[in-house]
Enzyme design. Structure first.
Site, mmCIF file in Angstrom:
data_model
loop_
_atom_site.group_PDB
_atom_site.id
_atom_site.type_symbol
_atom_site.label_atom_id
_atom_site.label_comp_id
_atom_site.label_asym_id
_atom_site.label_seq_id
_atom_site.Cartn_x
_atom_site.Cartn_y
_atom_site.Cartn_z
ATOM 1 N N CYS A 66 32.895 41.032 48.578
ATOM 2 C CA CYS A 66 34.272 41.163 48.092
ATOM 3 C C CYS A 66 34.867 39.812 47.669
ATOM 4 C CB CYS A 66 35.116 41.901 49.123
ATOM 5 S SG CYS A 66 36.624 42.591 48.419
ATOM 6 N N ARG A 106 45.141 49.021 43.502
ATOM 7 C CA ARG A 106 44.150 48.584 44.499
ATOM 8 C C ARG A 106 43.088 49.668 44.708
ATOM 9 N NH1 ARG A 106 43.330 44.925 48.561
ATOM 10 N NH2 ARG A 106 45.017 43.663 47.731
ATOM 11 N N HIS A 143 32.281 46.495 52.075
ATOM 12 C CA HIS A 143 32.416 46.088 53.465
ATOM 13 C C HIS A 143 31.704 47.154 54.298
ATOM 14 C CE1 HIS A 143 35.571 43.117 52.538
ATOM 15 N NE2 HIS A 143 36.056 44.006 51.690
#
Ligand code: GLN
Length: 251
Positions: A93, A126, A208
């Site tokens: 990320c 997002r 993640h």
């Protein structure tokens, strides 16, 4: 085959959200379960990054934190020397964004470390949620066959240049960049379904999880590269809880 491995956990004080430090723990544990003596060397902000480690991991982070990480890694140069010498690097990320050519943080465009032909601007919304992709199996990832699974949470929209290939093709989730961010690009379809990046021995992803707990084949690929052996030379590990986690997440 290497009998002693040192895993570099790079800047966990600024790049280490969502349990990304766990990637180094997974590498160490999978090595130790095979009788390989493995240790983690933690390098914090301001400390030099030794260029002679066997494998490096970087996690995600907030915008301000990732600016500090980029500044330090550029000034220090140790990680770049390691990557240029072919040591495997995993970046998650913000780590992906930091290793690219440039990224947006706040209202500024900030220089990245330049290990990936990738630049990051902003998504309209997002991206948060599960992401699943099929590995492209290019370059260092040639031996990957299993679907990749992780959790994404980012505002950055990353566009790959010709020097980098995606790590995966997204079947669920957003990945590097959304339809709006890809719309103006001549290679929009290549960009839109791209997840992560592979360039030389650098593997980067938005996943993640920690990603290596959820993708044991990717963990073993990095271990194999760290040890300079082929993936199928590693003794297989049966870990029921990892299989259950994958099944549950992929479902
Ligand atoms: N700050 C970056 C973004 O929002 C990276 C976030 C993260 O590492 N999860 O895109």
């Amino acid at each position: 085959m290497a009998e002693q491995l040192t895993i570099g956990l790079i800047l966990p004080d600024v790049l280490g959200t969502y349990g990304d430090d766990g990637n180094a723990l997974v590498l160490r544990q999978r090595a130790r379960m095979r009788g390989i003596d493995a240790d983690i060397l933690t390098v914090k902000l301001g400390e030099p990054v030794p260029s002679g480690l066997d494998v490096y991991t970087l996690g995600g982070g907030e915008d301000t934190a990732q600016m500090l990480a980029a500044e330090h890694l550029i000034a220090d140069g140790g990680l770049s020397r390691a990557a240029e010498a072919g040591r495997p690097v995993l970046a998650i990320c913000a780590g992906l964004q930091v290793l690219g050519e440039s990224f947006r943080a706040g209202n500024r465009v900030v220089d990245g470390v330049g290990l990936l032909d990738a630049s990051t601007s902003g998504l309209q919304q997002r991206a948060i949620g599960e992401v699943v992709s099929a590995p492209t199996s290019v370059g260092i990832t040639a031996e990957l066959t299993e679907p990749l699974t992780g959790f994404e949470n980012h505002l950055g929209a990353t566009v790959l240049g010709p020097g980098a290939e995606p790590l995966g093709r997204v079947s669920r989730g957003i990945g590097n960049c959304d339809v709006a961010a890809a719309a103006d690009l001549s290679d929009g379809p290549r960009q839109r379904s791209a997840e992560g990046a592979v360039q030389g021995n650098v593997i980067a992803t938005y996943m993640h999880g920690p990603v290596l707990a959820r993708n044991p084949q990717l963990a073993d690929l990095l271990l194999a590269k760290a040890m300079d052996v082929a993936l199928d030379e590693l003794e297989p590990l049966e870990i029921a809880v990892v299989d259950r986690l994958r099944l549950e997440r992929l479902r």
